[in-house]
Design a protein around this motif. Structure first.
Motif, PDB file in Angstrom:
ATOM      1  N   SER A 153       0.862  -1.172   0.000  1.00 44.99           N
ATOM      2  CA  SER A 153       0.000   0.000   0.000  1.00 44.99           C
ATOM      3  C   SER A 153       0.900   1.225   0.000  1.00 44.99           C
ATOM      4  CB  SER A 153      -0.881   0.001   1.241  1.00 44.99           C
ATOM      5  OG  SER A 153      -1.175   1.326   1.617  1.00 44.99           O
ATOM      6  N   SER A 154       0.494   2.258  -0.709  1.00 39.68           N
ATOM      7  CA  SER A 154       1.396   3.400  -0.815  1.00 39.68           C
ATOM      8  C   SER A 154       1.509   4.158   0.501  1.00 39.68           C
ATOM      9  CB  SER A 154       0.955   4.332  -1.931  1.00 39.68           C
ATOM     10  OG  SER A 154      -0.427   4.468  -1.940  1.00 39.68           O
ATOM     11  N   SER A 155       0.617   3.866   1.475  1.00 40.40           N
ATOM     12  CA  SER A 155       0.753   4.581   2.747  1.00 40.40           C
ATOM     13  C   SER A 155       1.762   3.917   3.682  1.00 40.40           C
ATOM     14  CB  SER A 155      -0.609   4.699   3.429  1.00 40.40           C
ATOM     15  OG  SER A 155      -1.234   3.443   3.470  1.00 40.40           O
ATOM     16  N   THR A 156       2.023   2.628   3.500  1.00 40.69           N
ATOM     17  CA  THR A 156       2.950   1.956   4.410  1.00 40.69           C
ATOM     18  C   THR A 156       4.238   1.502   3.730  1.00 40.69           C
ATOM     19  OG1 THR A 156       1.749  -0.084   3.985  1.00 40.69           O
ATOM     20  CG2 THR A 156       1.211   1.088   6.014  1.00 40.69           C
ATOM     21  N   SER A 157       4.317   1.632   2.405  1.00 42.86           N
ATOM     22  CA  SER A 157       5.459   1.032   1.707  1.00 42.86           C
ATOM     23  C   SER A 157       6.774   1.714   2.105  1.00 42.86           C
ATOM     24  CB  SER A 157       5.250   1.117   0.198  1.00 42.86           C
ATOM     25  OG  SER A 157       5.018   2.446  -0.182  1.00 42.86           O
ATOM     26  N   MET A 158       6.761   3.062   2.209  1.00 41.72           N
ATOM     27  CA  MET A 158       8.005   3.760   2.501  1.00 41.72           C
ATOM     28  C   MET A 158       8.535   3.386   3.883  1.00 41.72           C
ATOM     29  SD  MET A 158      10.397   5.591   1.552  1.00 41.72           S
ATOM     30  CE  MET A 158      10.266   6.775   0.244  1.00 41.72           C
ATOM     31  N   ILE A 159       7.650   3.354   4.862  1.00 44.15           N
ATOM     32  CA  ILE A 159       8.081   3.036   6.216  1.00 44.15           C
ATOM     33  C   ILE A 159       8.635   1.601   6.263  1.00 44.15           C
ATOM     34  CG2 ILE A 159       5.869   2.199   7.121  1.00 44.15           C
ATOM     35  CD1 ILE A 159       7.552   4.683   9.148  1.00 44.15           C
ATOM     36  N   SER A 160       8.065   0.713   5.448  1.00 42.10           N
ATOM     37  CA  SER A 160       8.557  -0.667   5.423  1.00 42.10           C
ATOM     38  C   SER A 160       9.980  -0.728   4.875  1.00 42.10           C
ATOM     39  CB  SER A 160       7.652  -1.545   4.559  1.00 42.10           C
ATOM     40  OG  SER A 160       6.307  -1.371   4.911  1.00 42.10           O
ATOM     41  N   VAL A 161      10.220   0.044   3.811  1.00 44.66           N
ATOM     42  CA  VAL A 161      11.563   0.046   3.230  1.00 44.66           C
ATOM     43  C   VAL A 161      12.560   0.651   4.222  1.00 44.66           C
ATOM     44  CG1 VAL A 161      12.982   0.948   1.353  1.00 44.66           C
ATOM     45  CG2 VAL A 161      10.684   0.163   0.879  1.00 44.66           C
ATOM     46  N   ILE A 162      12.145   1.720   4.898  1.00 40.24           N
ATOM     47  CA  ILE A 162      13.015   2.351   5.896  1.00 40.24           C
ATOM     48  C   ILE A 162      13.365   1.341   6.986  1.00 40.24           C
ATOM     49  CG2 ILE A 162      13.079   4.086   7.732  1.00 40.24           C
ATOM     50  CD1 ILE A 162      11.498   5.945   5.933  1.00 40.24           C
ATOM     51  N   LEU A 163      12.343   0.607   7.440  1.00 42.38           N
ATOM     52  CA  LEU A 163      12.535  -0.402   8.487  1.00 42.38           C
ATOM     53  C   LEU A 163      13.654  -1.376   8.109  1.00 42.38           C
ATOM     54  CD1 LEU A 163      11.211  -1.673  11.116  1.00 42.38           C
ATOM     55  CD2 LEU A 163      10.023  -3.193   9.546  1.00 42.38           C
ATOM     56  N   VAL A 164      13.608  -1.867   6.876  1.00 45.96           N
ATOM     57  CA  VAL A 164      14.603  -2.841   6.445  1.00 45.96           C
ATOM     58  C   VAL A 164      15.997  -2.208   6.400  1.00 45.96           C
ATOM     59  CG1 VAL A 164      15.314  -4.347   4.553  1.00 45.96           C
ATOM     60  CG2 VAL A 164      12.909  -4.151   5.147  1.00 45.96           C
ATOM     61  N   SER A 165      16.077  -0.998   5.866  1.00 46.61           N
ATOM     62  CA  SER A 165      17.382  -0.342   5.767  1.00 46.61           C
ATOM     63  C   SER A 165      17.975  -0.090   7.146  1.00 46.61           C
ATOM     64  CB  SER A 165      17.251   0.990   5.028  1.00 46.61           C
ATOM     65  OG  SER A 165      16.810   0.760   3.727  1.00 46.61           O
ATOM     66  N   VAL A 166      17.134   0.351   8.078  1.00 47.28           N
ATOM     67  CA  VAL A 166      17.621   0.623   9.431  1.00 47.28           C
ATOM     68  C   VAL A 166      18.104  -0.665  10.076  1.00 47.28           C
ATOM     69  CG1 VAL A 166      16.910   1.333  11.740  1.00 47.28           C
ATOM     70  CG2 VAL A 166      16.197   2.670   9.772  1.00 47.28           C
ATOM     71  N   TRP A 167      17.287  -1.694   9.969  1.00 47.27           N
ATOM     72  CA  TRP A 167      17.654  -2.997  10.532  1.00 47.27           C
ATOM     73  C   TRP A 167      19.002  -3.466   9.980  1.00 47.27           C
ATOM     74  CZ3 TRP A 167      18.342  -7.920   8.402  1.00 47.27           C
ATOM     75  CH2 TRP A 167      18.394  -8.972   9.329  1.00 47.27           C
TER      76      TRP A 167
END
Lengths: 292, 444
Positions: A153-167
């Protein structure tokens, strides 16, 4: 004698020549070539069909909504990743600063994601984030929470990508910070202890200023790195849904076959943005950094 | 200072090796990926001189077929190489169609392009416009081949400004794949019109606690299916002059139809990444009753399906229509071994051992009259009528997205699809801004 003097003056140039050749071939020349391409409607297949169009590509960039959209996405991604990674890494570093076997094991564990290819990591996270039968939603539902569409979903996709990069990057930066923390002379802390300074004050007035050079280094490196993010986006979302994760580099990539001139112009803009950012960082932050 | 000199020389030498390594990288890997039969003709030496040790002319062939079908292709190349002793074809898998295009663009610029290449049919125009594809008409004439030997519906992308620049090879169309058992359970028949499709898809939906457990219809995320539906509704993707879009209300009708189905839970529109595999998986595991998908997946679905699996034409609105897809083969104008390259292409088109066997192995469409009339293909159709359906649908094949600018337009069309299907953006507003972009691109 004369010969000797000639060698004296040319020697430094001779010595840096190999490095300069490489630098010229792989950095300077490509940059100028990029700038040249950005002024053309370029046909890679048949050079005769290329057309010089001056600044038209740049004009197009700044009139296109999707460019600003990509720029905003990149800014959100960068702020998100840099902020989260800094905070979490610092937390982890403070937690792990004591040298002990247990901490060493923890540290190794946290560092592991960094040595795994980001491609594998992205793929594994894609499975975890699958809305229908992914592990993350399964866990959320087990706790009675509603599932998230994550990448879809375009509302959660960015935060998901950020999550992976931070992890992915916490371990690496925590390692740098642990090293910085351990290099602070214990005598300073002893002096603070004698003065009955509170733990918060010690952290704020002693620890932070003393590791600020490393923090600054991380800030610059990470901002530049995040601005250039590509791999996670390419694998996990393909810039979507509906352009919600299209960052600048991915935006450039999208035009690679269709319009190289335009892609090059965007590349030049990206280069300028990063140059400005780095310059500002050095100007503003350099004054506040405490070097021992 | 005397002893510094060797150091500098050494550094220079190192850099040179590095550079040489970069330059040679591409051609080195060609030899590796090409499979067992190409070991003799490894690396650049052979492609420069055109002669490997055995005295055969080496032809480089780039393609985009990996996996199981890639093995069938390698086997086919092997059959060619052992069928004669003049030409040795080295096949190289270059990744997806899109990756092949990117690599080919770079290779043409660097003058290291192959002799023969596979091109996804919609990219043919891009290369033809840059004049890097050889006109095949004289070769056809010499070998006594004519365009009438080929299936007309598949030749849409072969011509550019009256030049014959490519020939069909691994061609496909979208068809409707149906879980007949699921339809029978509900007493439904196979839909042939949009209205019937809608009723059928809605009837197949199973909901539990507000969550859809079974969908009626799905299709991969691709421009192919909306384009098919626009033509079924009576529109064209581009107008005949190639100056703008070629529809009035048909695109809006298509997306509103899809949206309505999606909102009712009858259509599952998959995420863009890996959508083909996701939808195939849903179909074979019975989570969806009807699937729009390429003919190329028939053999995979036949193996995966544990139910009565049939194929049918894509349903009609005003008319039956289907775009085509898959790859063509083309000869590069810069090739130094054109006669050898043609010998390979000619063999592909005419020998029962060539593309015909490959088509039978994989499930792509037979594309010459000779193939269609051959016993081998007839037997196959007898055994697997699902494949025949796909071929018969070719009578309605029409490609309306032919343009040099297609790759750029496709990018915009994808954005419109995403905005509508994923973000519930207003259909008409999205299509309007899409049309503006198309007009801008086509004007250049």
């Amino acid at each position: 004698m004369n010969r000797r003097r000639v060698w004296e003056t040319t020697r430094p140039y001779a010595l840096i020549l190999p490095a300069m050749i490489a630098l010229f071939l792989f950095v300077v020349y490509p940059v100028f070539y990029l700038i040249k391409l950005s002024l053309y409607k370029y046909n890679l297949l048949n050079k005769d069909k290329s057309k010089f169009i001056g600044l038209d590509n740049y004009r197009e960039i700044f009139t296109r909504d999707d460019f600003y959209h990509a720029l905003a996405n990149t800014a959100i991604y960068t702020v998100g990743v840099v902020l989260c990674t800094m905070l979490f890494s610092l937390g982890v570093a403070v937690w792990l600063r004591k040298r002990s076997r247990f901490n060493a094991i923890l540290q190794a564990g946290l560092f592991t994601p960094h040595i795994i290819s980001i491609v594998s990591i992205a793929l594994v996270w894609m499975w975890l984030m699958e809305p229908g039968h992914g592990l993350l939603n399964y866990v959320l539902k087990a706790f009675g929470l509603p599932g998230s569409p994550w990448l879809q979903s375009s509302s959660t996709s960015m935060i998901s990508v950020i999550l992976v990069s931070v992890w992915h990057s916490i371990g690496y930066y925590a390692l740098i910070m642990v090293a910085a923390l351990q290099s602070i002379p214990p005598t300073i802390y002893e002096a603070a202890a004698l003065d009955n300074a509170s733990r918060f004050k010690v952290f704020w007035k002693i620890t932070l200023p003393l590791i600020s050079p490393q923090l600054f280094f991380i800030l610059v490196i990470m901002t530049i790195g995040s601005f250039k993010v590509f791999d996670t986006v390419k694998i996990m979302t393909g810039g979507g849904p509906n352009g919600s994760t299209t960052t600048l580099v991915y935006y450039i990539y999208e035009f690679r076959t269709t319009s190289i001139g335009f892609a090059s112009a965007t590349g030049v803009v990206l280069m300028a943005i990063i140059a400005v950012l780095t310059f500002v960082y050095f100007k503003v932050l350099a004054q506040r950094i405490h070097y021992q | 200072m005397k002893n510094k000199f060797p150091f500098i020389a050494l550094t220079l030498a190192l850099i040179m090796t590095l550079l040489a390594g970069c330059g040679g990288g591409g051609s080195g890997s060609e030899g590796e990926t090409a499979g067992t039969d190409s070991k003799a003709a490894s690396g650049e030496a052979s492609s420069d001189s055109g002669n490997s040790g055995s005295g055969k002319e080496t032809i480089q062939f780039w393609h985009s077929i990996g996996g199981k079908n890639g093995e069938f292709l390698d086997a086919m190349i092997k059959r060619f190489n052992s069928s004669q002793d003049k030409v040795e074809v080295v096949g190289t898998f270059q990744g997806s169609y899109q990756e092949t295009v990117t690599k080919l663009q770079q290779a043409v610029a660097a003058k290291t392009a192959p002799d023969v290449t596979m091109l996804e049919r919609s990219n043919v125009q891009l290369f033809a416009d840059a004049e890097v594809l050889e006109d095949l008409a004289p070769y056809m004439e010499k070998s006594g081949l004519s365009k009438d030997d080929f299936e007309e519906g598949l030749m849409g992308h072969s011509y550019f400004n009256d030049k014959l620049v490519s020939l069909p090879f691994n061609r496909s169309t979208p068809v409707m794949h149906i879980n007949k058992s699921m339809l029978d359970e509900k007493g439904l028949s196979i839909p042939t019109t949009w209205d019937e499709l809608k009723k059928t898809a809605e009837a197949l939906v199973v909901k539990e606690n507000g969550e859809v457990k079974r969908y009626g219809l799905t299709m991969p995320y691709d421009t192919w299916y909306p384009i098919a539906m626009i033509t079924q509704a009576g529109g064209k993707f581009f107008n005949d002059e190639g100056t703008s879009v070629g529809y009035t209300t048909e695109a809006s009708k298509t997306f509103k139809y899809l949206k309505e189905l999606q909102n009712a839970g009858a259509l599952y529109y998959p995420p863009s990444q890996d959508s083909g595999n996701i939808t195939n998986q849903m179909f074979t595991s019975g989570k969806v009753g009807i699937l729009f998908q390429s003919t190329g997946s028939i053999s995979g679905l036949t193996q995966g399906a544990k139910f009565d699996y049939v194929t049918a034409f894509l349903p009609q609105d005003k008319q039956f229509a289907t775009p085509t897809g898959g790859g063509n083969v083309a000869m590069m104008a810069a090739s130094k071994h054109k006669d050898g390259a043609w010998e390979f292409m000619h063999w592909l088109m005419t020998s029962p051992e060539g593309a015909q066997q490959f088509v039978i192995d994989t499930g792509y469409l037979p594309f010459t009259k000779q193939m269609v009339e051959s016993d081998a293909v007839k037997q196959l159709w007898e055994k697997e009528p699902n494949r025949k359906v796909a071929f018969e649908q070719l009578q309605y094949a029409v490609d309306t997205n032919k343009s040099v600018q297609w790759p750029q337009v496709e990018q915009e069309f994808n954005k419109a699809i995403q905005a509508i299907m994923y973000d519930n953006k207003d259909v008409d507003a999205t299509l309007n801004s899409y049309k503006e972009e198309v007009d801008r691109i086509l004007k250049n």
